[in-house]
Write a protein that holds these residues in place. Sequence first.
Motif, PDB file in Angstrom:
ATOM      1  N   UNK A 123      12.730   0.830  13.700  1.00  0.00           N
ATOM      2  CA  UNK A 123      12.539   0.914  12.173  1.00  0.00           C
ATOM      3  C   UNK A 123      12.096  -0.477  11.315  1.00  0.00           C
ATOM      4  N   UNK A 124      12.883  -1.643  11.788  1.00  0.00           N
ATOM      5  CA  UNK A 124      12.387  -2.757  11.369  1.00  0.00           C
ATOM      6  C   UNK A 124      10.834  -3.208  11.479  1.00  0.00           C
ATOM      7  N   UNK A 125      10.455  -2.913  12.701  1.00  0.00           N
ATOM      8  CA  UNK A 125       8.825  -3.405  13.136  1.00  0.00           C
ATOM      9  C   UNK A 125       8.092  -2.348  12.109  1.00  0.00           C
ATOM     10  N   UNK A 126       8.272  -1.104  12.129  1.00  0.00           N
ATOM     11  CA  UNK A 126       7.608  -0.176  11.553  1.00  0.00           C
ATOM     12  C   UNK A 126       7.541  -0.401  10.083  1.00  0.00           C
ATOM     13  N   UNK A 127       8.754  -0.937   9.546  1.00  0.00           N
ATOM     14  CA  UNK A 127       8.964  -1.107   8.014  1.00  0.00           C
ATOM     15  C   UNK A 127       7.943  -2.551   7.574  1.00  0.00           C
ATOM     16  N   UNK A 128       8.074  -3.482   8.712  1.00  0.00           N
ATOM     17  CA  UNK A 128       7.048  -4.592   8.432  1.00  0.00           C
ATOM     18  C   UNK A 128       5.838  -4.376   8.514  1.00  0.00           C
ATOM     19  N   UNK A 129       5.400  -3.273   9.518  1.00  0.00           N
ATOM     20  CA  UNK A 129       3.966  -3.291   9.675  1.00  0.00           C
ATOM     21  C   UNK A 129       3.398  -2.442   8.348  1.00  0.00           C
ATOM     22  N   UNK A 130       4.132  -1.549   7.746  1.00  0.00           N
ATOM     23  CA  UNK A 130       3.921  -0.701   6.715  1.00  0.00           C
ATOM     24  C   UNK A 130       3.763  -1.649   5.333  1.00  0.00           C
ATOM     25  N   UNK A 131       4.676  -2.820   5.140  1.00  0.00           N
ATOM     26  CA  UNK A 131       4.619  -3.669   4.080  1.00  0.00           C
ATOM     27  C   UNK A 131       3.154  -4.308   4.277  1.00  0.00           C
ATOM     28  N   UNK A 132       3.268  -4.727   5.451  1.00  0.00           N
ATOM     29  CA  UNK A 132       1.851  -5.683   5.633  1.00  0.00           C
ATOM     30  C   UNK A 132       0.582  -5.040   5.624  1.00  0.00           C
ATOM     31  N   UNK A 133       0.378  -3.794   5.904  1.00  0.00           N
ATOM     32  CA  UNK A 133      -0.582  -2.849   5.504  1.00  0.00           C
ATOM     33  C   UNK A 133      -0.920  -2.638   4.096  1.00  0.00           C
ATOM     34  N   UNK A 134       0.226  -2.471   3.449  1.00  0.00           N
ATOM     35  CA  UNK A 134       0.183  -2.401   2.007  1.00  0.00           C
ATOM     36  C   UNK A 134      -0.658  -3.790   1.382  1.00  0.00           C
ATOM     37  N   UNK A 135       0.018  -4.765   1.911  1.00  0.00           N
ATOM     38  CA  UNK A 135      -0.587  -6.129   1.364  1.00  0.00           C
ATOM     39  C   UNK A 135      -1.952  -6.407   1.656  1.00  0.00           C
ATOM     40  N   UNK A 136      -2.422  -5.924   2.967  1.00  0.00           N
ATOM     41  CA  UNK A 136      -3.854  -6.226   3.327  1.00  0.00           C
ATOM     42  C   UNK A 136      -4.612  -5.048   2.471  1.00  0.00           C
ATOM     43  N   UNK A 137      -4.105  -3.859   2.167  1.00  0.00           N
ATOM     44  CA  UNK A 137      -5.043  -3.220   1.210  1.00  0.00           C
ATOM     45  C   UNK A 137      -5.102  -3.685  -0.202  1.00  0.00           C
ATOM     46  N   UNK A 138      -4.225  -4.088  -0.546  1.00  0.00           N
ATOM     47  CA  UNK A 138      -4.115  -4.743  -1.891  1.00  0.00           C
ATOM     48  C   UNK A 138      -5.323  -5.763  -1.977  1.00  0.00           C
ATOM     49  N   UNK A 139      -5.159  -6.858  -1.134  1.00  0.00           N
ATOM     50  CA  UNK A 139      -6.208  -7.813  -0.829  1.00  0.00           C
ATOM     51  C   UNK A 139      -7.646  -7.262  -0.462  1.00  0.00           C
TER      52      UNK A 139
END
Length: 166
Positions: free
Chosen positions: A45-61
């Motif tokens: 769950x931690x790794x999936x949540x981190x990946x989701x957070x990073x994908x969101x930041x990448x999309x914003x950039x």
Amino acid sequence: MENLTEQDIKKILEEIEYRKLVYRKQALEAVKEARAQGDLSENFEYHAAKQDKNQNESRIRYLERLLKNSRMVEDHSKSDEVGLDSKVTIYLPEDNLEETYKLVTSIRGNSLKGYISTESPLGRALMGRKAGEHVRVRVSDSYSYNVMIKKIDKSVGEETDTIRKF
């Protein structure tokens, strides 16, 4: 450089705002909750949540870069000419087939929905043309085909779809 309409820019800004103000908070909360479950090395769950957070930041950039490296375009076609956001019905004589497309900027292009980019071979060939005209669509040096413009509808309203990808 990407061509965007005022509507495209508005949708991108809405998505950026949503991702920063709503989705980012949700993603951070999911990381905190998953971290609280203990051993991080085996915590899916931690790794999936981190990946989701990073994908969101990448999309914003990505979206911010897209806005920075784009230019706003407007439709200046006459009322009887194919232009940006026109819905065009064409006849393909080789296939004895009629098809209808909406001409849009490349960011909104989606052939499954019948949206074709004004930068595609068909989109470029249709721009500025009138109903009744026969148009040669050049796909490559060795392939082209003919179409006839049957109908142009410029009264197409605002789209309900968004650029947003969650």
